[in-house]
Design a protein around this motif. Structure first.
Motif, PDB file in Angstrom:
ATOM      1  N   ASP A 156       0.793  -1.226   0.000  1.00 17.15           N
ATOM      2  CA  ASP A 156       0.000   0.000   0.000  1.00 17.15           C
ATOM      3  C   ASP A 156       0.824   1.273   0.000  1.00 17.15           C
ATOM      4  O   ASP A 156       0.271   2.363   0.116  1.00 17.15           O
ATOM      5  CB  ASP A 156      -0.980   0.015   1.178  1.00 17.15           C
ATOM      6  CG  ASP A 156      -0.281  -0.053   2.537  1.00 17.15           C
ATOM      7  OD1 ASP A 156       0.963  -0.153   2.559  1.00 17.15           O
ATOM      8  OD2 ASP A 156      -0.988  -0.010   3.565  1.00 17.15           O
ATOM      9  N   MET A 157       2.154   1.151  -0.153  1.00 14.23           N
ATOM     10  CA  MET A 157       3.013   2.325  -0.208  1.00 14.23           C
ATOM     11  C   MET A 157       3.941   2.256  -1.421  1.00 14.23           C
ATOM     12  O   MET A 157       4.271   1.169  -1.904  1.00 14.23           O
ATOM     13  CB  MET A 157       3.851   2.436   1.067  1.00 14.23           C
ATOM     14  CG  MET A 157       3.032   2.722   2.314  1.00 14.23           C
ATOM     15  SD  MET A 157       2.266   4.362   2.273  1.00 14.23           S
ATOM     16  CE  MET A 157       1.051   4.189   3.607  1.00 14.23           C
ATOM     17  N   SER A 158       4.349   3.428  -1.870  1.00 14.83           N
ATOM     18  CA  SER A 158       5.316   3.534  -2.958  1.00 14.83           C
ATOM     19  C   SER A 158       6.538   4.289  -2.448  1.00 14.83           C
ATOM     20  O   SER A 158       6.406   5.403  -1.927  1.00 14.83           O
ATOM     21  CB  SER A 158       4.712   4.305  -4.135  1.00 14.83           C
ATOM     22  OG  SER A 158       5.690   4.600  -5.111  1.00 14.83           O
ATOM     23  N   PRO A 159       7.736   3.702  -2.548  1.00 13.73           N
ATOM     24  CA  PRO A 159       8.941   4.423  -2.103  1.00 13.73           C
ATOM     25  C   PRO A 159       9.152   5.690  -2.906  1.00 13.73           C
ATOM     26  O   PRO A 159       8.978   5.703  -4.128  1.00 13.73           O
ATOM     27  CB  PRO A 159      10.067   3.411  -2.325  1.00 13.73           C
ATOM     28  CG  PRO A 159       9.526   2.439  -3.316  1.00 13.73           C
ATOM     29  CD  PRO A 159       8.051   2.383  -3.106  1.00 13.73           C
ATOM     30  N   ASN A 160       9.512   6.739  -2.214  1.00 13.21           N
ATOM     31  CA  ASN A 160       9.687   8.054  -2.818  1.00 13.21           C
ATOM     32  C   ASN A 160      11.158   8.272  -3.182  1.00 13.21           C
ATOM     33  O   ASN A 160      12.053   7.633  -2.629  1.00 13.21           O
ATOM     34  CB  ASN A 160       9.203   9.100  -1.811  1.00 13.21           C
ATOM     35  CG  ASN A 160       9.386  10.527  -2.270  1.00 13.21           C
ATOM     36  OD1 ASN A 160      10.407  11.155  -2.002  1.00 13.21           O
ATOM     37  ND2 ASN A 160       8.397  11.046  -2.966  1.00 13.21           N
ATOM     38  N   TRP A 161      11.403   9.225  -4.075  1.00 12.20           N
ATOM     39  CA  TRP A 161      12.768   9.504  -4.522  1.00 12.20           C
ATOM     40  C   TRP A 161      13.678   9.988  -3.387  1.00 12.20           C
ATOM     41  O   TRP A 161      14.903   9.954  -3.505  1.00 12.20           O
ATOM     42  CB  TRP A 161      12.763  10.541  -5.650  1.00 12.20           C
ATOM     43  CG  TRP A 161      12.104  11.840  -5.289  1.00 12.20           C
ATOM     44  CD1 TRP A 161      10.791  12.161  -5.428  1.00 12.20           C
ATOM     45  CD2 TRP A 161      12.732  12.985  -4.708  1.00 12.20           C
ATOM     46  NE1 TRP A 161      10.551  13.429  -4.970  1.00 12.20           N
ATOM     47  CE2 TRP A 161      11.715  13.966  -4.526  1.00 12.20           C
ATOM     48  CE3 TRP A 161      14.037  13.283  -4.321  1.00 12.20           C
ATOM     49  CZ2 TRP A 161      11.975  15.216  -3.981  1.00 12.20           C
ATOM     50  CZ3 TRP A 161      14.292  14.533  -3.771  1.00 12.20           C
ATOM     51  CH2 TRP A 161      13.273  15.484  -3.617  1.00 12.20           C
ATOM     52  N   GLN A 162      13.099  10.434  -2.278  1.00 12.88           N
ATOM     53  CA  GLN A 162      13.911  10.878  -1.146  1.00 12.88           C
ATOM     54  C   GLN A 162      14.366   9.718  -0.250  1.00 12.88           C
ATOM     55  O   GLN A 162      15.138   9.919   0.677  1.00 12.88           O
ATOM     56  CB  GLN A 162      13.106  11.879  -0.300  1.00 12.88           C
ATOM     57  CG  GLN A 162      12.713  13.135  -1.057  1.00 12.88           C
ATOM     58  CD  GLN A 162      11.686  13.967  -0.313  1.00 12.88           C
ATOM     59  OE1 GLN A 162      12.037  14.866   0.434  1.00 12.88           O
ATOM     60  NE2 GLN A 162      10.411  13.666  -0.508  1.00 12.88           N
ATOM     61  N   ASP A 163      13.885   8.517  -0.541  1.00 19.39           N
ATOM     62  CA  ASP A 163      14.205   7.342   0.260  1.00 19.39           C
ATOM     63  C   ASP A 163      15.712   7.048   0.211  1.00 19.39           C
ATOM     64  O   ASP A 163      16.342   7.145  -0.842  1.00 19.39           O
ATOM     65  CB  ASP A 163      13.441   6.138  -0.287  1.00 19.39           C
ATOM     66  CG  ASP A 163      13.587   4.899   0.572  1.00 19.39           C
ATOM     67  OD1 ASP A 163      12.691   4.638   1.372  1.00 19.39           O
ATOM     68  OD2 ASP A 163      14.606   4.192   0.423  1.00 19.39           O
ATOM     69  N   SER A 164      16.271   6.692   1.362  1.00 15.92           N
ATOM     70  CA  SER A 164      17.707   6.370   1.422  1.00 15.92           C
ATOM     71  C   SER A 164      17.942   5.040   2.131  1.00 15.92           C
ATOM     72  O   SER A 164      18.977   4.839   2.759  1.00 15.92           O
ATOM     73  CB  SER A 164      18.474   7.489   2.134  1.00 15.92           C
ATOM     74  OG  SER A 164      18.004   7.669   3.464  1.00 15.92           O
ATOM     75  N   SER A 165      16.983   4.123   2.010  1.00 16.42           N
ATOM     76  CA  SER A 165      17.036   2.864   2.763  1.00 16.42           C
ATOM     77  C   SER A 165      17.784   1.744   2.047  1.00 16.42           C
ATOM     78  O   SER A 165      17.912   0.653   2.585  1.00 16.42           O
ATOM     79  CB  SER A 165      15.604   2.390   3.056  1.00 16.42           C
ATOM     80  OG  SER A 165      14.933   2.037   1.856  1.00 16.42           O
TER      81      SER A 165
ATOM     82  N   TYR B 296      19.263  16.227  -7.389  1.00 19.29           N
ATOM     83  CA  TYR B 296      19.625  16.378  -5.982  1.00 19.29           C
ATOM     84  C   TYR B 296      18.368  16.341  -5.118  1.00 19.29           C
ATOM     85  O   TYR B 296      17.384  17.023  -5.424  1.00 19.29           O
ATOM     86  CB  TYR B 296      20.330  17.718  -5.749  1.00 19.29           C
ATOM     87  CG  TYR B 296      21.575  17.920  -6.578  1.00 19.29           C
ATOM     88  CD1 TYR B 296      22.832  17.730  -6.026  1.00 19.29           C
ATOM     89  CD2 TYR B 296      21.492  18.325  -7.910  1.00 19.29           C
ATOM     90  CE1 TYR B 296      23.979  17.927  -6.777  1.00 19.29           C
ATOM     91  CE2 TYR B 296      22.640  18.518  -8.669  1.00 19.29           C
ATOM     92  CZ  TYR B 296      23.877  18.319  -8.103  1.00 19.29           C
ATOM     93  OH  TYR B 296      25.006  18.516  -8.850  1.00 19.29           O
ATOM     94  N   LYS B 297      18.402  15.567  -4.046  1.00 20.48           N
ATOM     95  CA  LYS B 297      17.283  15.584  -3.115  1.00 20.48           C
ATOM     96  C   LYS B 297      17.134  16.965  -2.477  1.00 20.48           C
ATOM     97  O   LYS B 297      16.032  17.444  -2.242  1.00 20.48           O
ATOM     98  CB  LYS B 297      17.514  14.557  -1.998  1.00 20.48           C
ATOM     99  CG  LYS B 297      17.487  13.107  -2.427  1.00 20.48           C
ATOM    100  CD  LYS B 297      17.724  12.235  -1.209  1.00 20.48           C
ATOM    101  CE  LYS B 297      17.808  10.775  -1.583  1.00 20.48           C
ATOM    102  NZ  LYS B 297      18.065   9.931  -0.396  1.00 20.48           N
ATOM    103  N   ASN B 298      18.264  17.583  -2.159  1.00 17.20           N
ATOM    104  CA  ASN B 298      18.269  18.802  -1.360  1.00 17.20           C
ATOM    105  C   ASN B 298      18.276  20.038  -2.248  1.00 17.20           C
ATOM    106  O   ASN B 298      19.309  20.644  -2.507  1.00 17.20           O
ATOM    107  CB  ASN B 298      19.475  18.796  -0.423  1.00 17.20           C
ATOM    108  CG  ASN B 298      19.361  17.703   0.613  1.00 17.20           C
ATOM    109  OD1 ASN B 298      18.592  17.807   1.553  1.00 17.20           O
ATOM    110  ND2 ASN B 298      20.098  16.610   0.419  1.00 17.20           N
ATOM    111  N   GLY B 299      17.113  20.378  -2.755  1.00 24.18           N
ATOM    112  CA  GLY B 299      16.960  21.578  -3.562  1.00 24.18           C
ATOM    113  C   GLY B 299      16.236  22.645  -2.768  1.00 24.18           C
ATOM    114  O   GLY B 299      16.809  23.346  -1.943  1.00 24.18           O
ATOM    115  N   GLY B 300      14.911  22.728  -3.004  1.00 26.29           N
ATOM    116  CA  GLY B 300      14.113  23.713  -2.301  1.00 26.29           C
ATOM    117  C   GLY B 300      14.135  23.541  -0.793  1.00 26.29           C
ATOM    118  O   GLY B 300      14.113  24.527  -0.045  1.00 26.29           O
ATOM    119  N   LEU B 301      14.212  22.304  -0.333  1.00 21.93           N
ATOM    120  CA  LEU B 301      14.230  22.067   1.113  1.00 21.93           C
ATOM    121  C   LEU B 301      15.429  22.754   1.775  1.00 21.93           C
ATOM    122  O   LEU B 301      15.310  23.354   2.846  1.00 21.93           O
ATOM    123  CB  LEU B 301      14.275  20.573   1.403  1.00 21.93           C
ATOM    124  CG  LEU B 301      13.032  19.754   1.019  1.00 21.93           C
ATOM    125  CD1 LEU B 301      13.279  18.280   1.282  1.00 21.93           C
ATOM    126  CD2 LEU B 301      11.807  20.233   1.776  1.00 21.93           C
ATOM    127  N   ALA B 302      16.586  22.662   1.124  1.00 23.48           N
ATOM    128  CA  ALA B 302      17.797  23.273   1.684  1.00 23.48           C
ATOM    129  C   ALA B 302      17.722  24.798   1.638  1.00 23.48           C
ATOM    130  O   ALA B 302      18.106  25.482   2.593  1.00 23.48           O
ATOM    131  CB  ALA B 302      19.023  22.773   0.926  1.00 23.48           C
TER     132      ALA B 302
END
Length: 574
Positions: A131-140, A342-348
């Motif tokens: 029931d879940m889809s891994p997101n591009w921010q996943d680092s597992s 890059y994961k860290n765009g707008g968030l950073a």
């Protein structure tokens, strides 16, 4: 005045929103609507910034059921805005790379038999094996990435074959981990979609194939052979004897990115009044779709300033490297898409903005004033060291470093790095933008060439011909100006007037091309003929600044050394 001719619809299923736009044959925007997951659906799904997280394992994921609700909601809003769905003759879309969706065996039966009087999520809640889809921010998936990098010998070989070294978010490592963590769910999985082909599947009413460009973001596709790579498929599947099963779950991948997959599902024709002859064109990844938002020429670059930061170029040259991505072009055979993500765009940027403001006003005025009043790399005098930093609210993949802030000063004369405090200072407003642009310049410098200045005729250092800004950050003048100073650009920095919707726009253009092209007509030719630059593009900054560009060239050297030093401390080489 509403268009009387055929209309085409494009979607962008991103981390935090679903956007839908409609254009006519001449690429004119007719309608647009969006659903914000936090604002509209967080109560039901408990998400924040579009996702759920499990920090203990580095997991970031989202429920596909939420996306189904968003599809109904965005179409409802387009209907309320007066859209005549009967004029829609083609639909395409884009999904965030590189999420995976896992369908049960009876998913297609459920999609074929949808009741137009009920919502999608109510009827398809049992269609998913997971029931879940891994997101591009996943680092597992570090363990799985290490296995992928080693499978063919080293990351360089993997990049040569698939276009990329192994990355946390890529579907191959994600599927490998899913199979071992949820073996029962994997056993029940009959089909695996990417987010893009999930979106196409819903509109088509059956599982749609993965797109020829998006498939190259899996670490499973042999770009040279144009097929699934047997050895890598076997790795993800758990052995050679399981490889055929995984191939079946993934399905065949058609080469033609514009060939119709079929007509729209009866559910949408009945519920919303779509034309029953409306064709579903293959949906691609959000980054490939963004590059379709304007007909890029050689040496043009596009910088997408959304939640993530991406750098895109269209090129006939295939020069893979573990530090970046090469993908098949979503429409044009023989072209490749060079991409940095890059994961860290707008968030950073937002994190530093909030520190500059010292409150939760979320305004950019003070940040911009501070950024523009700080000298390049904080050098008040030429003899001062350059202040460099890395700003990662999330675990980053380029370079592969944990969340945190990393700072050093660099002396170009001695080539020496010196530790500096990680405490926030106001210079960080400029330094965060510089950091992101220096990383882009470092990794794209092998693909740009010297060109003549159109004003003076002088030969300029290698740099892009033009840089186009898209995404939410494209409206920020400080970002545009510092981008120009770091990256240069022979003709300047430009913004798409519909920059925040570039991905959905590219999807809509793909639908126009897929439905209206003549035999053999390339995407660039059809869209180029209808492209009105004066309406669609606005120059927001001058490009190459003599002296400043060269100063940042020195900073690139220090930036590269700084990255390598922090990677060395983490026991990594990239």
């Amino acid at each position: 005045m509403a268009s009387s001719g055929p209309l085409y619809m494009g979607f962008d299923l991103s981390t935090q929103q679903l956007k839908g736009i409609v254009v006519d044959s001449n690429l004119k925007l007719v309608h647009e609507a969006k659903v914000d997951f936090d604002a509209d659906l967080s109560t039901k799904y408990g998400i924040k910034k579009g996702v759920l997280t499990n920090p203990a394992e580095g997991e970031v994921f989202a429920p596909p059921a939420m996306w189904l609700d968003a599809i109904n909601l965005v179409l409802d809003r387009l209907s309320q805005a007066g859209l005549d769905f009967g004029q829609i003759m083609g639909v395409s879309g884009a999904g965030m790379q590189h999420g995976t969706v896992f369908w049960k065996k009876d998913a297609e039966h459920l999609m074929v038999n949808l009741d137009a009087g009920k919502s999608l999520s109510d009827q398809l809640k049992d269609a998913f094996a997971h029931d879940m889809s891994p997101n591009w921010q996943d680092s597992s998936t570090q363990k799985q990435c290490d296995a992928f990098d080693a499978e063919l010998g080293d990351p360089e070989k993997l990049a040569q074959v698939t276009g990329s070294a192994a990355h946390h978010r890529f579907s191959g490592p994600q599927i490998m981990r899913y199979r071992t963590k949820y073996p029962d769910h994997y056993e029940k999985t009959a089909h695996i979609s990417l987010v893009s082909s999930f979106l196409a599947s819903v509109f088509l009413g059956r599982v749609a194939p993965i797109d020829i460009s998006d498939v190259t973001g899996t670490n499973l596709w042999d770009i040279h052979q144009g097929k699934w790579h047997d050895q890598l498929i076997a790795l993800a599947a758990g052995g050679k004897d399981k490889a055929a099963e995984l191939k079946s779950k993934l399905g065949d991948v058609p080469e033609d990115g514009g060939a119709g997959l079929g007509t729209i599902s009866n559910y949408f024709a009945t519920r919303y009044g779509f034309n029953q002859d409306c064709v579903i064109i293959p949906n691609t990844g959000d980054n490939p779709a963004t590059i379709l938002a304007l007909p890029l020429r050689a040496s043009d670059a596009m910088v997408s300033l959304g939640t993530s930061t991406t750098f895109l170029m269209s090129t006939p040259e295939y020069k893979p490297d573990p530090a970046y991505h090469f993908m098949n072009h979503p429409c044009t055979k023989g072209l490749y898409m060079f991409m940095l993500c890059y994961k860290n765009g707008g968030l950073a940027r937002e994190q530093i903005r909030d520190q500059v403001n010292g409150d939760e006003s979320y305004t950019w005025d003070k940040f911009n004033d501070v950024a523009m009043s700080t000298p390049p790399v904080s050098q008040k005098q030429d003899s001062d060291d350059m202040r460099l930093g890395l700003f990662f609210p999330l675990h980053e993949t380029i370079p592969n470093l944990p969340a945190g802030q990393y700072r050093m000063s660099y002396n170009p004369s001695s080539n020496a790095l010196t530790e500096v405090s990680n405490d926030f200072i106001s210079d960080d407003a400029r330094n965060i933008i510089e950091s992101q642009m220096l990383s882009l310049r470092l990794r794209s410098q092998a693909l740009v060439h010297s060109e003549k200045d159109p004003k003076t005729g002088a030969t300029l250092p290698p740099q892009p011909r033009r840089v186009y800004l898209v995404g939410g950050g494209s409206a920020n003048p400080a970002i545009a100006n510092i981008c120009a100073e770091v990256l240069g650009s022979v003709e300047g920095i430009y913004k798409l007037d519909i920059g925040g919707n570039a991905c959905a726009l590219g999807s809509a253009y793909k639908a126009v091309w897929g439905c209206e092209r003549k035999e053999g007509e390339k995407f660039e030719d059809l869209i180029g003929k209808r492209w009105d630059e004066e309406k669609f593009v606005k120059k927001v900054a001058e490009g190459y600044r003599k002296g400043t560009f060269e100063r940042y060239g020195e900073a690139v050297k220090g930036f590269n050394l700084m990255e390598k030093e922090f990677l060395r401390r983490e026991g990594r080489t990239r």
